[in-house]
Enzyme design. Structure first.
Site, PDB file in Angstrom:
ATOM      1  N   VAL A  98      23.137  79.695  51.757  1.00  0.00           N
ATOM      2  CA  VAL A  98      24.545  80.033  51.998  1.00  0.00           C
ATOM      3  C   VAL A  98      24.759  80.368  53.471  1.00  0.00           C
ATOM      4  CG1 VAL A  98      24.955  80.799  49.628  1.00  0.00           C
ATOM      5  CG2 VAL A  98      24.101  82.453  51.302  1.00  0.00           C
ATOM      6  N   HIS A 114      25.222  76.477  46.290  1.00  0.00           N
ATOM      7  CA  HIS A 114      25.418  77.913  46.005  1.00  0.00           C
ATOM      8  C   HIS A 114      26.531  78.512  46.872  1.00  0.00           C
ATOM      9  CE1 HIS A 114      21.135  78.453  44.108  1.00  0.00           C
ATOM     10  NE2 HIS A 114      21.966  77.799  43.338  1.00  0.00           N
ATOM     11  N   CYS A 122      39.782  84.907  46.744  1.00  0.00           N
ATOM     12  CA  CYS A 122      40.510  85.959  46.029  1.00  0.00           C
ATOM     13  C   CYS A 122      40.183  85.901  44.541  1.00  0.00           C
ATOM     14  CB  CYS A 122      42.009  85.802  46.248  1.00  0.00           C
ATOM     15  SG  CYS A 122      42.953  87.060  45.379  1.00  0.00           S
ATOM     16  N   CYS A 143      43.086  90.220  49.769  1.00  0.00           N
ATOM     17  CA  CYS A 143      43.782  88.930  49.925  1.00  0.00           C
ATOM     18  C   CYS A 143      45.113  89.142  50.637  1.00  0.00           C
ATOM     19  CB  CYS A 143      44.008  88.328  48.545  1.00  0.00           C
ATOM     20  SG  CYS A 143      44.895  86.770  48.564  1.00  0.00           S
ATOM     21  N   CYS A 146      48.054  87.916  47.883  1.00  0.00           N
ATOM     22  CA  CYS A 146      48.464  88.694  46.702  1.00  0.00           C
ATOM     23  C   CYS A 146      47.937  90.130  46.720  1.00  0.00           C
ATOM     24  CB  CYS A 146      48.017  87.986  45.424  1.00  0.00           C
ATOM     25  SG  CYS A 146      46.252  88.117  45.123  1.00  0.00           S
ATOM     26  N   GLY A 183      10.985  74.286  51.173  1.00  0.00           N
ATOM     27  CA  GLY A 183      11.173  75.736  51.314  1.00  0.00           C
ATOM     28  C   GLY A 183      11.915  76.390  50.174  1.00  0.00           C
ATOM     29  N   THR A 184      11.630  75.951  48.969  1.00  0.00           N
ATOM     30  CA  THR A 184      12.241  76.620  47.805  1.00  0.00           C
ATOM     31  C   THR A 184      11.162  76.909  46.771  1.00  0.00           C
ATOM     32  OG1 THR A 184      13.816  76.425  45.974  1.00  0.00           O
ATOM     33  CG2 THR A 184      12.973  74.352  46.877  1.00  0.00           C
ATOM     34  N   GLU A 212       3.272  77.141  50.079  1.00  0.00           N
ATOM     35  CA  GLU A 212       2.452  77.064  48.869  1.00  0.00           C
ATOM     36  C   GLU A 212       3.173  76.212  47.845  1.00  0.00           C
ATOM     37  OE1 GLU A 212       2.269  81.252  48.121  1.00  0.00           O
ATOM     38  OE2 GLU A 212       4.130  81.234  46.967  1.00  0.00           O
TER      39      GLU A 212
HETATM   40  P1  OAD Z   1      12.887  81.819  47.489  1.00  0.00           P
HETATM   41  O1  OAD Z   1      12.843  83.056  48.309  1.00  0.00           O
HETATM   42  O2  OAD Z   1      12.775  81.947  46.010  1.00  0.00           O
HETATM   43  O3  OAD Z   1      11.706  80.860  47.941  1.00  0.00           O
HETATM   44  C1  OAD Z   1      11.457  80.583  49.295  1.00  0.00           C
HETATM   45  C2  OAD Z   1      10.360  79.531  49.366  1.00  0.00           C
HETATM   46  O4  OAD Z   1      10.194  79.177  50.729  1.00  0.00           O
HETATM   47  C3  OAD Z   1       8.992  79.991  48.849  1.00  0.00           C
HETATM   48  O5  OAD Z   1       8.481  78.989  48.001  1.00  0.00           O
HETATM   49  C4  OAD Z   1       8.155  80.131  50.120  1.00  0.00           C
HETATM   50  O6  OAD Z   1       6.790  79.803  49.902  1.00  0.00           O
HETATM   51  C5  OAD Z   1       8.807  79.105  51.023  1.00  0.00           C
HETATM   52  N1  OAD Z   1       8.702  79.354  52.477  1.00  0.00           N
HETATM   53  C6  OAD Z   1       8.746  80.542  53.140  1.00  0.00           C
HETATM   54  N2  OAD Z   1       8.686  80.349  54.470  1.00  0.00           N
HETATM   55  C7  OAD Z   1       8.596  79.003  54.667  1.00  0.00           C
HETATM   56  C8  OAD Z   1       8.521  78.163  55.822  1.00  0.00           C
HETATM   57  N3  OAD Z   1       8.516  78.660  57.068  1.00  0.00           N
HETATM   58  N4  OAD Z   1       8.464  76.827  55.628  1.00  0.00           N
HETATM   59  C9  OAD Z   1       8.472  76.298  54.378  1.00  0.00           C
HETATM   60  N5  OAD Z   1       8.546  77.028  53.252  1.00  0.00           N
HETATM   61  C10 OAD Z   1       8.612  78.369  53.398  1.00  0.00           C
HETATM   62  O7  OAD Z   1      14.208  81.031  47.930  1.00  0.00           O
HETATM   63  P2  OAD Z   1      14.990  79.872  47.153  1.00  0.00           P
HETATM   64  O8  OAD Z   1      14.072  78.994  46.399  1.00  0.00           O
HETATM   65  O9  OAD Z   1      15.923  79.260  48.130  1.00  0.00           O
HETATM   66  O10 OAD Z   1      20.398  82.075  44.696  1.00  0.00           O
HETATM   67  O11 OAD Z   1      15.839  80.731  46.122  1.00  0.00           O
HETATM   68  C11 OAD Z   1      16.701  80.058  45.267  1.00  0.00           C
HETATM   69  C12 OAD Z   1      17.894  80.911  44.970  1.00  0.00           C
HETATM   70  O12 OAD Z   1      17.480  82.190  44.494  1.00  0.00           O
HETATM   71  C13 OAD Z   1      18.754  81.249  46.175  1.00  0.00           C
HETATM   72  O13 OAD Z   1      19.664  80.233  46.498  1.00  0.00           O
HETATM   73  C14 OAD Z   1      19.471  82.471  45.713  1.00  0.00           C
HETATM   74  C15 OAD Z   1      18.284  83.208  45.150  1.00  0.00           C
HETATM   75  O14 OAD Z   1      18.534  84.210  44.244  1.00  0.00           O
HETATM   76  C16 OAD Z   1      21.487  82.790  44.441  1.00  0.00           C
HETATM   77  O15 OAD Z   1      21.780  83.784  45.092  1.00  0.00           O
HETATM   78  C17 OAD Z   1      22.317  82.259  43.320  1.00  0.00           C
END
Ligand code: OAD
Length: 237
Positions: A98, A114, A122, A143, A146, A183-184, A212
């Site tokens: 975000v 997201h 609002c 807002c 309103c 990176g997720t 990882e």
């Molecule tokens: P996470 O914090 O769950 O995961 C981050 C990932 O990035 C992990 O797998 C790390 O190993 C990896 N990581 C960290 N540093 C890195 C780097 N320099 N290069 C590559 N990888 C790296 O974050 P998200 O998977 O984005 O949602 O989380 C998903 C959602 O959970 C978010 O959008 C948010 C959160 O709650 C909402 O708020 C709805």
């Protein structure tokens, strides 16, 4: 042949490439991730801060947390990973982030599934505005149409994803030859399911870039920081 060379070959042969990014891509910009060491969900409870119920109970508390995050992001710059993706407009970019850093790096048409931190919406009349003021002068903000409460334009736990953005992301995933997962932690659905959909629909090659392995079910894993791996992977493509 190294995994990097193998994946560069897949990218060269691909007609449609999709990348899904998560908080890890912004870690090198100094923005905390959610899980893992230093992650936001280690220090804060999502149910107190990132649900419609939490907002209904204590909008000021929720806004203080979002205002703090807006401040962190406002001070951050895109890193080499954002830049490497911005230099590849042929790649459809879907992000769970975000923070708006992909757009700031120059990517166009980013599918922010997201939502984003800079939109205020609002809860009464649904009016939206973009506001990059940090800190916001009044918490919770109101807002101007309103007078009802404004909320952050992000998706909270228990909420649906923005319909049009999500349907574009789903269609892109299902048409992909190569699907990059960057990176997720691949834990939060439905975004985490896109890689499997890409695989099921068109037998896409799934490639993960992370420190990882997550449960993304990758065919190839490129271990390392996104800011180092992506420039090497995507340059000259
Ligand atoms: P996470 O914090 O769950 O995961 C981050 C990932 O990035 C992990 O797998 C790390 O190993 C990896 N990581 C960290 N540093 C890195 C780097 N320099 N290069 C590559 N990888 C790296 O974050 P998200 O998977 O984005 O949602 O989380 C998903 C959602 O959970 C978010 O959008 C948010 C959160 O709650 C909402 O708020 C709805």
């Amino acid at each position: 042949m190294s995994t990097l060379e193998l994946v560069r070959g897949w990218l060269r042969d691909a007609h449609r490439i999709v990348a899904l990014t998560g908080a890890g891509i912004s870690a090198e910009s100094g923005i905390p991730t959610f899980r893992g060491a230093g992650g936001l969900w280690r220090e804060f409870r999502a149910e107190d801060l990132a649900t419609p119920h939490a907002f209904a109970r204590d909008p000021k508390l929720v806004w203080e947390w979002y205002d703090w995050r807006r401040g962190l992001v406002a001070a951050a710059r895109p890193n080499a990973a954002h830049a490497a993706l911005a230099a590849r407009p042929d790649i459809t970019l879907v992000t769970q982030n975000v923070d708006g850093l992909h757009t700031l790096a120059g990517s166009r048409g980013v599918l922010e599934v997201h939502g984003d931190l800079w939109t205020l919406r609002c809860v009464g009349c649904g009016a939206e505005r973009s506001d990059r003021t940090v800190p916001l002068p009044e918490l919770p903000p109101r807002c101007s149409v309103c007078g009802d409460l404004l909320r952050p334009g992000v998706v909270w736990f228990g909420e649906s994803l923005p319909e049009r953005t999500w349907s574009l992301a789903s269609a892109a995933a299902e048409a992909a030859d190569v699907f990059l997962v960057i990176g997720t932690s691949s834990l939060v659905h439905p975004a985490a399911g896109l890689a499997a959909r890409a695989k099921a629909a068109a037998n896409a090659k799934v490639v993960e870039v992370n420190l990882e392995r997550s449960g993304a079910g990758a065919d190839a894993f490129l271990e390392g920081r996104a800011g180092e791996v992506l420039p090497a992977l995507l340059a000259g493509g």
